[in-house]
Design an enzyme around this catalytic site. Structure first.
Site, PDB file in Angstrom:
ATOM      1  N   GLY A 262       0.818  -1.217   0.000  1.00 24.37           N
ATOM      2  CA  GLY A 262       0.000   0.000   0.000  1.00 24.37           C
ATOM      3  C   GLY A 262       0.846   1.258   0.000  1.00 24.37           C
ATOM      4  O   GLY A 262       0.580   2.207  -0.750  1.00 24.37           O
TER       5      GLY A 262
ATOM      6  N   CYS B 117       4.174  -8.852   1.428  1.00 26.98           N
ATOM      7  CA  CYS B 117       3.818  -9.641   0.247  1.00 26.98           C
ATOM      8  C   CYS B 117       5.062 -10.105  -0.501  1.00 26.98           C
ATOM      9  O   CYS B 117       5.211 -11.284  -0.824  1.00 26.98           O
ATOM     10  CB  CYS B 117       2.919  -8.810  -0.661  1.00 26.98           C
ATOM     11  SG  CYS B 117       2.419  -9.699  -2.131  1.00 26.98           S
TER      12      CYS B 117
ATOM     13  N   CYS C 236       2.859 -13.311   0.011  1.00 32.36           N
ATOM     14  CA  CYS C 236       2.337 -13.874  -1.245  1.00 32.36           C
ATOM     15  C   CYS C 236       3.397 -14.447  -2.182  1.00 32.36           C
ATOM     16  O   CYS C 236       3.252 -15.555  -2.678  1.00 32.36           O
ATOM     17  CB  CYS C 236       1.584 -12.824  -2.056  1.00 32.36           C
ATOM     18  SG  CYS C 236       1.050 -11.368  -1.179  1.00 32.36           S
TER      19      CYS C 236
ATOM     20  N   TYR D 228      -6.065 -19.351   6.129  1.00 35.64           N
ATOM     21  CA  TYR D 228      -5.482 -19.726   4.839  1.00 35.64           C
ATOM     22  C   TYR D 228      -3.978 -19.914   4.905  1.00 35.64           C
ATOM     23  O   TYR D 228      -3.420 -20.795   4.252  1.00 35.64           O
ATOM     24  CB  TYR D 228      -5.896 -18.742   3.733  1.00 35.64           C
ATOM     25  CG  TYR D 228      -5.142 -17.428   3.674  1.00 35.64           C
ATOM     26  CD1 TYR D 228      -4.040 -17.275   2.845  1.00 35.64           C
ATOM     27  CD2 TYR D 228      -5.540 -16.326   4.430  1.00 35.64           C
ATOM     28  CE1 TYR D 228      -3.351 -16.069   2.776  1.00 35.64           C
ATOM     29  CE2 TYR D 228      -4.861 -15.119   4.369  1.00 35.64           C
ATOM     30  CZ  TYR D 228      -3.763 -14.991   3.546  1.00 35.64           C
ATOM     31  OH  TYR D 228      -3.084 -13.805   3.482  1.00 35.64           O
TER      32      TYR D 228
ATOM     33  N   GLU E  91      -2.178 -23.429   3.822  1.00 37.06           N
ATOM     34  CA  GLU E  91      -1.235 -23.361   2.692  1.00 37.06           C
ATOM     35  C   GLU E  91       0.120 -23.956   3.082  1.00 37.06           C
ATOM     36  O   GLU E  91       0.694 -24.750   2.335  1.00 37.06           O
ATOM     37  CB  GLU E  91      -1.069 -21.907   2.236  1.00 37.06           C
ATOM     38  CG  GLU E  91      -2.286 -21.405   1.466  1.00 37.06           C
ATOM     39  CD  GLU E  91      -2.210 -19.927   1.071  1.00 37.06           C
ATOM     40  OE1 GLU E  91      -2.955 -19.521   0.177  1.00 37.06           O
ATOM     41  OE2 GLU E  91      -1.410 -19.173   1.658  1.00 37.06           O
TER      42      GLU E  91
ATOM     43  N   ARG F   7     -12.541 -21.091   8.532  1.00 29.31           N
ATOM     44  CA  ARG F   7     -13.784 -20.472   8.995  1.00 29.31           C
ATOM     45  C   ARG F   7     -14.092 -19.277   8.098  1.00 29.31           C
ATOM     46  O   ARG F   7     -13.184 -18.541   7.711  1.00 29.31           O
ATOM     47  CB  ARG F   7     -13.608 -20.026  10.448  1.00 29.31           C
ATOM     48  CG  ARG F   7     -14.855 -19.560  11.137  1.00 29.31           C
ATOM     49  CD  ARG F   7     -14.644 -19.550  12.641  1.00 29.31           C
ATOM     50  NE  ARG F   7     -13.470 -18.756  13.004  1.00 29.31           N
ATOM     51  CZ  ARG F   7     -13.491 -17.452  13.282  1.00 29.31           C
ATOM     52  NH1 ARG F   7     -14.631 -16.784  13.235  1.00 29.31           N
ATOM     53  NH2 ARG F   7     -12.391 -16.818  13.627  1.00 29.31           N
TER      54      ARG F   7
ATOM     55  N   HIS G 299     -13.882 -26.012 -24.867  1.00 30.92           N
ATOM     56  CA  HIS G 299     -13.666 -27.431 -24.619  1.00 30.92           C
ATOM     57  C   HIS G 299     -12.302 -27.872 -25.124  1.00 30.92           C
ATOM     58  O   HIS G 299     -11.884 -27.412 -26.188  1.00 30.92           O
ATOM     59  CB  HIS G 299     -14.762 -28.221 -25.354  1.00 30.92           C
ATOM     60  CG  HIS G 299     -14.718 -29.680 -25.071  1.00 30.92           C
ATOM     61  ND1 HIS G 299     -15.047 -30.218 -23.852  1.00 30.92           N
ATOM     62  CD2 HIS G 299     -14.370 -30.716 -25.876  1.00 30.92           C
ATOM     63  CE1 HIS G 299     -14.906 -31.538 -23.914  1.00 30.92           C
ATOM     64  NE2 HIS G 299     -14.502 -31.861 -25.127  1.00 30.92           N
TER      65      HIS G 299
ATOM     66  N   GLU H 130     -15.107 -24.902 -18.384  1.00 30.81           N
ATOM     67  CA  GLU H 130     -16.323 -25.017 -19.206  1.00 30.81           C
ATOM     68  C   GLU H 130     -17.510 -25.506 -18.366  1.00 30.81           C
ATOM     69  O   GLU H 130     -18.660 -25.222 -18.661  1.00 30.81           O
ATOM     70  CB  GLU H 130     -16.107 -25.924 -20.421  1.00 30.81           C
ATOM     71  CG  GLU H 130     -15.933 -27.395 -20.104  1.00 30.81           C
ATOM     72  CD  GLU H 130     -15.742 -28.242 -21.366  1.00 30.81           C
ATOM     73  OE1 GLU H 130     -16.560 -28.125 -22.292  1.00 30.81           O
ATOM     74  OE2 GLU H 130     -14.769 -29.022 -21.420  1.00 30.81           O
TER      75      GLU H 130
HETATM   76  C1  LIG Z   1       2.398 -15.863   4.665  1.00 33.49           C
HETATM   77  C2  LIG Z   1       1.520 -14.836   3.997  1.00 33.49           C
HETATM   78  C3  LIG Z   1       0.966 -15.113   2.789  1.00 33.49           C
HETATM   79  C4  LIG Z   1       0.167 -14.170   2.141  1.00 33.49           C
HETATM   80  N1  LIG Z   1      -0.375 -14.483   0.935  1.00 33.49           N
HETATM   81  C5  LIG Z   1      -1.145 -13.577   0.293  1.00 33.49           C
HETATM   82  C6  LIG Z   1      -1.674 -13.859  -0.985  1.00 33.49           C
HETATM   83  O1  LIG Z   1      -1.465 -14.943  -1.544  1.00 33.49           O
HETATM   84  N2  LIG Z   1      -2.414 -12.901  -1.597  1.00 33.49           N
HETATM   85  C7  LIG Z   1      -2.652 -11.688  -1.022  1.00 33.49           C
HETATM   86  O2  LIG Z   1      -3.320 -10.843  -1.637  1.00 33.49           O
HETATM   87  N3  LIG Z   1      -2.183 -11.388   0.206  1.00 33.49           N
HETATM   88  C8  LIG Z   1      -1.428 -12.311   0.874  1.00 33.49           C
HETATM   89  N4  LIG Z   1      -0.912 -12.000   2.109  1.00 33.49           N
HETATM   90  C9  LIG Z   1      -1.284 -10.701   2.728  1.00 33.49           C
HETATM   91  C10 LIG Z   1      -0.440  -9.553   2.176  1.00 33.49           C
HETATM   92  O3  LIG Z   1       0.918  -9.840   2.332  1.00 33.49           O
HETATM   93  C11 LIG Z   1      -0.814  -8.263   2.881  1.00 33.49           C
HETATM   94  O4  LIG Z   1      -2.191  -8.053   2.813  1.00 33.49           O
HETATM   95  C12 LIG Z   1      -0.100  -7.057   2.274  1.00 33.49           C
HETATM   96  O5  LIG Z   1       1.292  -7.212   2.296  1.00 33.49           O
HETATM   97  C13 LIG Z   1      -0.504  -5.786   3.026  1.00 33.49           C
HETATM   98  O6  LIG Z   1       0.189  -4.680   2.519  1.00 33.49           O
HETATM   99  P1  LIG Z   1       0.452  -3.412   3.442  1.00 33.49           P
HETATM  100  O7  LIG Z   1       1.013  -2.362   2.542  1.00 33.49           O
HETATM  101  O8  LIG Z   1      -0.728  -3.096   4.245  1.00 33.49           O
HETATM  102  O9  LIG Z   1       1.575  -3.892   4.493  1.00 33.49           O
HETATM  103  P2  LIG Z   1       2.948  -4.661   4.326  1.00 33.49           P
HETATM  104  O10 LIG Z   1       3.117  -5.225   2.978  1.00 33.49           O
HETATM  105  O11 LIG Z   1       3.017  -5.572   5.481  1.00 33.49           O
HETATM  106  O12 LIG Z   1       4.036  -3.513   4.465  1.00 33.49           O
HETATM  107  C14 LIG Z   1       4.250  -2.826   5.658  1.00 33.49           C
HETATM  108  C15 LIG Z   1       5.693  -2.387   5.708  1.00 33.49           C
HETATM  109  O13 LIG Z   1       5.857  -1.434   6.741  1.00 33.49           O
HETATM  110  C16 LIG Z   1       7.089  -1.658   7.398  1.00 33.49           C
HETATM  111  N5  LIG Z   1       6.986  -1.032   8.703  1.00 33.49           N
HETATM  112  C17 LIG Z   1       6.183  -1.365   9.736  1.00 33.49           C
HETATM  113  N6  LIG Z   1       6.291  -0.474  10.747  1.00 33.49           N
HETATM  114  C18 LIG Z   1       7.191   0.455  10.329  1.00 33.49           C
HETATM  115  C19 LIG Z   1       7.703   1.635  10.908  1.00 33.49           C
HETATM  116  N7  LIG Z   1       7.303   2.057  12.111  1.00 33.49           N
HETATM  117  N8  LIG Z   1       8.617   2.355  10.216  1.00 33.49           N
HETATM  118  C20 LIG Z   1       9.042   1.954   8.990  1.00 33.49           C
HETATM  119  N9  LIG Z   1       8.574   0.838   8.388  1.00 33.49           N
HETATM  120  C21 LIG Z   1       7.652   0.118   9.052  1.00 33.49           C
HETATM  121  C22 LIG Z   1       7.200  -3.164   7.414  1.00 33.49           C
HETATM  122  O14 LIG Z   1       8.556  -3.567   7.599  1.00 33.49           O
HETATM  123  C23 LIG Z   1       6.669  -3.515   6.031  1.00 33.49           C
HETATM  124  O15 LIG Z   1       7.687  -3.547   5.069  1.00 33.49           O
HETATM  125  C24 LIG Z   1      -0.090 -12.920   2.770  1.00 33.49           C
HETATM  126  C25 LIG Z   1       0.474 -12.634   4.010  1.00 33.49           C
HETATM  127  C26 LIG Z   1       1.276 -13.573   4.618  1.00 33.49           C
HETATM  128  C27 LIG Z   1       1.880 -13.257   5.967  1.00 33.49           C
END
Ligand SMILES: Cc1cc2nc3c(=O)[nH]c(=O)nc-3n(C[C@H](O)[C@H](O)[C@H](O)COP(=O)(O)OP(=O)(O)OC[C@H]3O[C@@H](n4cnc5c(N)ncnc54)[C@H](O)[C@@H]3O)c2cc1C
Length: 455
Positions: free
Chosen positions: A16, A43, A48, A179, A183, A206, A437, A442
């Protein structure tokens, strides 16, 4: 007008945060983003991406076995964990580098340090630097919550550590029914570990459609995973060869590792939210409106830290919408409805729309179309495998309100089905669509009469 050092400081360079920073900079804003770990976030680094690579690795086992039915003679196969871990590391480093490059190309200043909110318009960084900013975007994501609080909890690992274990565990206890838990159980069982899955409930997943839950459970058992139902661990102890786990039902399991995949919580502790007066939920999630704005007008939050729908594409959309609205002069809110989901177990789940229970509560009378069939590949491979598909249709309007699939490429199908459901496709539209097909998909356009009517 007040002069700030930046227009925007983003805390957290994950899915994000990176998107929001790039798009805001593209609108001409002066943007800084800080990251305390590795650019790319959960991710890319430990979610992911590495997860899907490990899923792919695990599926070769079935491919080697199935190949024989198609005339291939495959010799002794052997799996090398260290090769996979190192190849994965190469790929996530490449992606992390790309993310960093793209931020720099967009003119975003990258600060490699932990950031903390010092006031509604100030962020301080580890090392002492403090800057002022018109807006702050919190995109710190979430972190694993290790539960239950049992003796020996410190011996367990979370999904953060599992990717980089020094050796492939000969046996692994996975605790949790979400999940991520299923997985990893599915991956490690296929890579060659003896996998145990310890659940609080009777069935995993769930919140998913009950038919999918039941059929996935059968698939996990068929893959050799030993499921311990209603039997969470009560203690973990170190032994000469690894760990000994005692479960609520009295079972004792000797395993090499115990993975607690028992949920995640928003990462907001020590972030300075109280100092700035930002309102949070009990679990620490930042409370935001449809524009991802908190109760403090200069502070926004996107992604897992808001605990809305914790998926990467959702965090990216929320970050993009924030930047469009605040810096692009547009009015963009994210529609979380009809977000497709996959569970990358083997068999895989792909789903979009309502579960049968939700659809029944919302629409009353439903036509339920179901198909359970042997995929073509299983005819020659002789693998005992069934694909399951279920279409839920509101009987009154013929609107398709949910589709649930268990089987190969179910996630790929769910992605495309989400477009149909967003276009408010009727069952008649599915029926009018020509079949392709021979494919698994399908079946979705050839189910003619409901197998059940639910009211
Ligand atoms: C094992 C696993 C498998 C997943 N598989 C999937 C999937 O298949 N498909 C899917 O859509 N989603 C999946 N997800 C979920 C997905 O990873 C998250 O929804 C997504 O990464 C959220 O993005 P975000 O930007 O909110 O946070 P994040 O990607 O978690 O990024 C947050 C960042 O902020 C940094 N941070 C935190 N606090 C601070 C701070 N105070 N100062 C500086 N940096 C900081 C962290 O180090 C991190 O890099 C999975 C998650 C896990 C744990």
């Amino acid at each position: 007008m007040t002069q700030y050092d930046y227009d925007l400081v983003v805390i957290g360079a994950g899915s994000g945060g990176v998107r929001a920073a790039r798009i805001a900079a593209g609108y001409g804003a002066k943007v800084a983003i800080c990251e305390e770990f590795r650019i790319g976030g959960t991710c890319v680094i430990r979610g992911c991406v590495p997860k899907k690579l490990y899923v792919m690795a695990s599926r070769f086992r079935d491919d080697f076995e199935d190949a024989a039915g198609f005339g291939w003679r495959v010799g002794e196969v052997e799996f090398d964990w260290k090769t996979l871990v190192s190849a994965k590391e190469g790929e996530i480093s490449r992606l992390s580098g790309l993310y960093a490059q793209n931020l720099e190309k967009a003119g975003v200043e990258v600060i490699r340090a932990r950031g903390v909110i010092a006031s509604p318009n100030e962020v301080s960084f580890a090392g002492g630097k403090r800057v002022s900013t018109r807006y702050i975007l919190v995109a710190t994501g979430g972190a694993p919550v290790l539960r239950p609080e049992i003796p020996g909890l410190e011996l367990a690992i979370s999904s953060n550590e599992i990717f980089d274990l020094p050796e492939l565990p000969r046996s692994l206890l996975v605790v949790g029914g979400g999940y991520i838990a299923v997985e990893f159980a599915s991956v490690f069982a296929r890579l060659g570990s003896k996998a145990h899955l310890s659940l609080r409930a009777d069935l995993p997943l769930r919140g998913f459609d009950e038919d999918l839950r039941r059929r996935l459970d059968e698939g996990l058992v068929a893959a050799g995973i030993e499921i311990h139902r209603g039997a969470l661990p009560v203690s973990l102890e170190k032994t000469a060869s690894g760990l000994s786990a005692t479960l609520q039902d009295g079972a004792r399991l000797d395993v090499d590792a115990a993975l607690l995949a028992t949920g995640r919580a928003p990462l907001t502790q020590g972030l300075g939210l109280e100092t700035a007066g930002v309102a949070t939920k009990e679990n620490g999630a930042i409370i935001v409106d449809a524009y991802s704005r908190s109760n403090i007008p200069s502070i926004y939050a996107v992604g897992d830290v808001t605990d809305r729908l914790n998926l990467t594409p959702v965090a990216i959309r929320e970050g993009h919408a924030f930047a469009d609205t605040v810096f692009g002069g547009k009015d963009v809110v994210v529609d979380h409805a009809l977000t497709p989901t996959a569970v990358f177990t083997t068999p895989e789940i792909g789903t979009v729309g309502l579960t049968e229970a939700e659809a029944k509560a919302k629409y009353g009378r439903l036509n339920v179309f179901e198909a359970s069939f042997r995929p073509m590949r299983a005819t020659l491979s002789k693998r005992a495998e069934k694909v399951f598909m279920k279409i839920l249709v509101d009987a009154a309007s013929d609107l398709v309100v949910g589709v649930h699939i268990l089987g190969p490429e179910a996630g790929e199908m769910a992605q495309l089905l989400a477009i149909s459901l967003r276009l408010r496709a009727r069952k008649a539209d599915f029926d009018a669509t020509m079949a392709l097909h021979p494919t698994l998909a399908e079946e979705l356009v050839t189910m003619r009469s409901p197998s059940r009517i639910v009211e």
